[in-house]
Design a protein around this motif. Structure first.
Motif, mmCIF file in Angstrom:
data_model
loop_
_atom_site.group_PDB
_atom_site.id
_atom_site.type_symbol
_atom_site.label_atom_id
_atom_site.label_comp_id
_atom_site.label_asym_id
_atom_site.label_seq_id
_atom_site.Cartn_x
_atom_site.Cartn_y
_atom_site.Cartn_z
ATOM 1 N N LEU A 32 5.963 5.585 -4.602
ATOM 2 C CA LEU A 32 5.751 5.483 -3.164
ATOM 3 C C LEU A 32 4.264 5.534 -2.869
ATOM 4 C CD1 LEU A 32 6.868 5.615 -0.168
ATOM 5 C CD2 LEU A 32 6.529 8.080 -0.365
ATOM 6 N N VAL A 33 3.775 4.579 -2.088
ATOM 7 C CA VAL A 33 2.389 4.596 -1.631
ATOM 8 C C VAL A 33 2.361 4.930 -0.149
ATOM 9 C CG1 VAL A 33 0.322 3.233 -1.221
ATOM 10 C CG2 VAL A 33 1.541 2.991 -3.376
ATOM 11 N N LEU A 34 1.598 5.978 0.202
ATOM 12 C CA LEU A 34 1.319 6.301 1.604
ATOM 13 C C LEU A 34 0.053 5.542 1.987
ATOM 14 C CD1 LEU A 34 1.901 10.176 1.510
ATOM 15 C CD2 LEU A 34 3.551 8.392 2.102
ATOM 16 N N ASP A 193 -6.280 1.412 0.731
ATOM 17 C CA ASP A 193 -6.488 0.071 0.178
ATOM 18 C C ASP A 193 -5.140 -0.648 0.070
ATOM 19 O OD1 ASP A 193 -6.816 -2.134 -1.575
ATOM 20 O OD2 ASP A 193 -8.554 -1.208 -2.517
ATOM 21 N N GLN A 194 -4.943 -1.663 0.920
ATOM 22 C CA GLN A 194 -3.641 -2.333 0.925
ATOM 23 C C GLN A 194 -3.386 -3.151 -0.334
ATOM 24 O OE1 GLN A 194 -3.361 -5.885 1.706
ATOM 25 N NE2 GLN A 194 -5.495 -6.294 2.198
ATOM 26 N N ILE A 195 -4.436 -3.555 -1.061
ATOM 27 C CA ILE A 195 -4.230 -4.263 -2.332
ATOM 28 C C ILE A 195 -3.635 -3.303 -3.361
ATOM 29 C CG2 ILE A 195 -5.321 -5.529 -4.210
ATOM 30 C CD1 ILE A 195 -5.272 -7.053 -1.585
ATOM 31 N N GLU A 196 -4.167 -2.065 -3.430
ATOM 32 C CA GLU A 196 -3.585 -1.050 -4.310
ATOM 33 C C GLU A 196 -2.121 -0.826 -3.963
ATOM 34 O OE1 GLU A 196 -5.625 2.706 -4.607
ATOM 35 O OE2 GLU A 196 -7.568 1.737 -4.898
ATOM 36 N N ALA A 197 -1.832 -0.701 -2.673
ATOM 37 C CA ALA A 197 -0.459 -0.445 -2.240
ATOM 38 C C ALA A 197 0.471 -1.585 -2.660
ATOM 39 C CB ALA A 197 -0.416 -0.265 -0.727
ATOM 40 N N MET A 198 0.058 -2.819 -2.414
ATOM 41 C CA MET A 198 0.919 -3.968 -2.712
ATOM 42 C C MET A 198 1.166 -4.113 -4.212
ATOM 43 S SD MET A 198 1.898 -5.478 0.083
ATOM 44 C CE MET A 198 2.434 -7.053 -0.565
ATOM 45 N N THR A 199 0.160 -3.826 -5.035
ATOM 46 C CA THR A 199 0.298 -4.055 -6.473
ATOM 47 C C THR A 199 0.996 -2.912 -7.192
ATOM 48 O OG1 THR A 199 -1.951 -3.208 -6.781
ATOM 49 C CG2 THR A 199 -1.691 -5.591 -6.644
ATOM 50 N N LEU A 200 0.878 -1.683 -6.678
ATOM 51 C CA LEU A 200 1.417 -0.527 -7.398
ATOM 52 C C LEU A 200 2.799 -0.086 -6.931
ATOM 53 C CD1 LEU A 200 -1.775 1.746 -7.587
ATOM 54 C CD2 LEU A 200 -0.654 0.581 -9.507
ATOM 55 N N ALA A 201 3.086 -0.201 -5.656
ATOM 56 C CA ALA A 201 4.236 0.484 -5.070
ATOM 57 C C ALA A 201 5.570 -0.183 -5.362
ATOM 58 C CB ALA A 201 4.046 0.594 -3.555
ATOM 59 N N ARG A 203 7.812 1.179 -3.143
ATOM 60 C CA ARG A 203 7.958 1.221 -1.684
ATOM 61 C C ARG A 203 6.647 1.686 -1.061
ATOM 62 N NH1 ARG A 203 12.762 4.340 0.891
ATOM 63 N NH2 ARG A 203 12.574 5.755 -0.903
ATOM 64 N N ILE A 204 6.399 1.182 0.143
ATOM 65 C CA ILE A 204 5.186 1.537 0.883
ATOM 66 C C ILE A 204 5.587 2.175 2.205
ATOM 67 C CG2 ILE A 204 3.111 0.663 2.032
ATOM 68 C CD1 ILE A 204 3.152 -1.705 0.104
ATOM 69 N N ALA A 205 4.939 3.304 2.537
ATOM 70 C CA ALA A 205 5.077 3.894 3.865
ATOM 71 C C ALA A 205 3.755 3.661 4.588
ATOM 72 C CB ALA A 205 5.387 5.384 3.778
ATOM 73 N N GLY A 216 9.167 0.391 3.430
ATOM 74 C CA GLY A 216 9.908 -0.683 2.767
ATOM 75 C C GLY A 216 9.228 -1.113 1.490
ATOM 76 N N THR A 217 9.808 -2.098 0.819
ATOM 77 C CA THR A 217 9.204 -2.646 -0.393
ATOM 78 C C THR A 217 7.946 -3.422 -0.012
ATOM 79 O OG1 THR A 217 10.413 -4.733 -0.269
ATOM 80 C CG2 THR A 217 11.506 -2.897 -1.418
ATOM 81 N N PRO A 218 7.046 -3.672 -0.965
ATOM 82 C CA PRO A 218 5.864 -4.484 -0.641
ATOM 83 C C PRO A 218 6.235 -5.835 -0.029
ATOM 84 C CG PRO A 218 5.558 -3.421 -2.761
ATOM 85 C CD PRO A 218 6.983 -3.141 -2.352
ATOM 86 N N GLU A 219 7.310 -6.434 -0.537
ATOM 87 C CA GLU A 219 7.731 -7.739 -0.013
ATOM 88 C C GLU A 219 8.184 -7.629 1.439
ATOM 89 O OE1 GLU A 219 8.798 -6.377 -2.818
ATOM 90 O OE2 GLU A 219 7.976 -7.685 -4.392
ATOM 91 N N GLU A 220 8.949 -6.567 1.746
ATOM 92 C CA GLU A 220 9.414 -6.379 3.125
ATOM 93 C C GLU A 220 8.240 -6.123 4.073
ATOM 94 O OE1 GLU A 220 13.761 -4.360 2.036
ATOM 95 O OE2 GLU A 220 12.006 -3.101 2.442
#
Length: 358
Positions: A32-34, A193-201, A203-205, A216-220
């Motif tokens: 999970l990435v905050l 950093d939204q690039i870190e979030a998209m590549t690692l997570a 799910r992202i909050a 949701g998931t990075p795709e969502e």
């Protein structure tokens, strides 16, 4: 049973409400990435999970057990901070194994755990060095190794890559992804950093002003942003936002003569005469082929920037701006009129009053 459950966590500092009711449940092995800008409450939430700060109300459960009031060392978590927090007088070997040493783990077992972590992090050759002899990326690997040997239920990362340069951040991001895929550990990771979030997570909050704007998931998060804030925060360049009005089944773009049909899936969500915000990702735009049936925005080219793999083009549509990422050899010139086409499915509509997706 969830590996980590956050139930209606609230945090007040006097009259200031920093967290306004956070609810998240993580299954074992999730990453999970905050994600959010400075001051949104993401680090405060992480500190509450870690036991470094107390919640005003709510509960945190790890492995089904409430940990409110439990000392951080007894929560079965390990934390990696933005600063490496290494002991400068100890070798890498002792830095990695220091927590085990404090827990009176036998020397042989401790050495085995340290060497295994060093092997996973590819720093075996550095075990006899001291932190002052290491690069920033190597120090961060040591800090991660110190967390790894604990084998906790939950790993907590507080902006661990922000002190590294761009090249090292990319390398360490790949390393963290590889480790998570290998170990399948549960991770909560804080970043702006939204690039870190998209590549690692997994799910992202996305957090804003002490609340979760979307989970949701990075795709969502990327393909179906729930609000204008999420749409604008995630993506580089960010999603284009055009003011428009619904007129006779068309979206009339404010300040221009441009008209595009309201996508069928929005027919019941918008009413005649309503103001809306039209969202479209820059990479969803392309130069129109000239077909009359192809939905497109008439624009005038304003700025062209070649980044290498793509041509970032800013254009004017009336008084508004529209950014497109096009193939690098696209023949364009400043001041040239053209049309940016798109697939109907790429359009997103938002309510300008509430900011919510329609």
């Amino acid at each position: 049973m969830s590996a980590l459950e956050i139930r209606d966590i609230r945090k007040n500092y006097g009259a200031v409400e920093t967290l306004k009711g956070i609810d998240i449940a993580l299954e074992s092995g999730e990453f999970l990435v905050l994600l959010g800008s400075s001051g949104c409450g993401k680090s405060t939430l992480l500190n509450i999970i870690a036991g470094l700060a107390e919640a005003t109300s709510g509960d945190v459960l790890i492995g089904g057990r409430s940990v409110l009031g439990v000392h951080p060392k007894n929560r079965d978590i390990a934390m990696v901070f933005q600063s490496y927090a290494l002991y400068p007088n100890l070798t890498v070997h002792r830095n990695i194994g220091f927590g085990l040493e404090m827990r009176k783990v036998a020397a042989g077992e401790r050495d085995k755990a340290v060497r295994e972590a060093a092997r996973l992090l590819q720093i075996e050759a550095l075990l006899d060095r001291k932190p002052g002899q290491l690069s920033g990326g190597q120090r961060q690997r040591v800090a991660i190794g110190r967390a790894l040997v604990r084998k906790p239920q939950v790993f907590l990362f507080d902006e661990p890559l922000s002190n590294l340069d761009a090249k090292l951040r990319l390398e360490m991001r790949t390393e963290l992804k590889r480790l998570h895929q290998m170990l399948q550990t549960t991770v909560v990771y804080v970043t702006h950093d939204q690039i870190e979030a998209m590549t690692l997570a997994s799910r992202i909050a996305v957090m804003r002003d002490g609340r979760i704007e979307q989970l949701g998931t990075p795709e969502e998060i990327y393909d179906h942003p729930a609000t204008l804030y999420v749409a604008g925060f995630v993506g580089a360049p960010s999603m284009n936002m055009l003011n428009a009005t619904v007129n006779a089944g068309q979206l009339a773009i404010a300040g221009s003569d441009a008209r595009v049909a309201v996508p069928v899936r929005f027919k019941d969500a918008v009413r005649e005469g309503a103001d809306v915000i039209v969202g479209v990702r820059p990479e969803a735009l392309r130069l129109a082929s000239g077909g009359a049936s192809e939905p497109a925005f008439p624009v005038e080219i304003d700025v062209i920037e070649l980044t290498g793999p793509e041509l970032v083009t800013t254009a004017r549509i009336g008084a508004q701006r529209l950014t497109a990422t096009l193939p690098p050899r696209t023949p364009l010139a400043k001041g040239e009129p053209c049309r940016f086409a798109f697939d109907e499915d790429a359009l997103r509509l938002f309510d300008p009053a509430s900011g919510k997706a329609l």
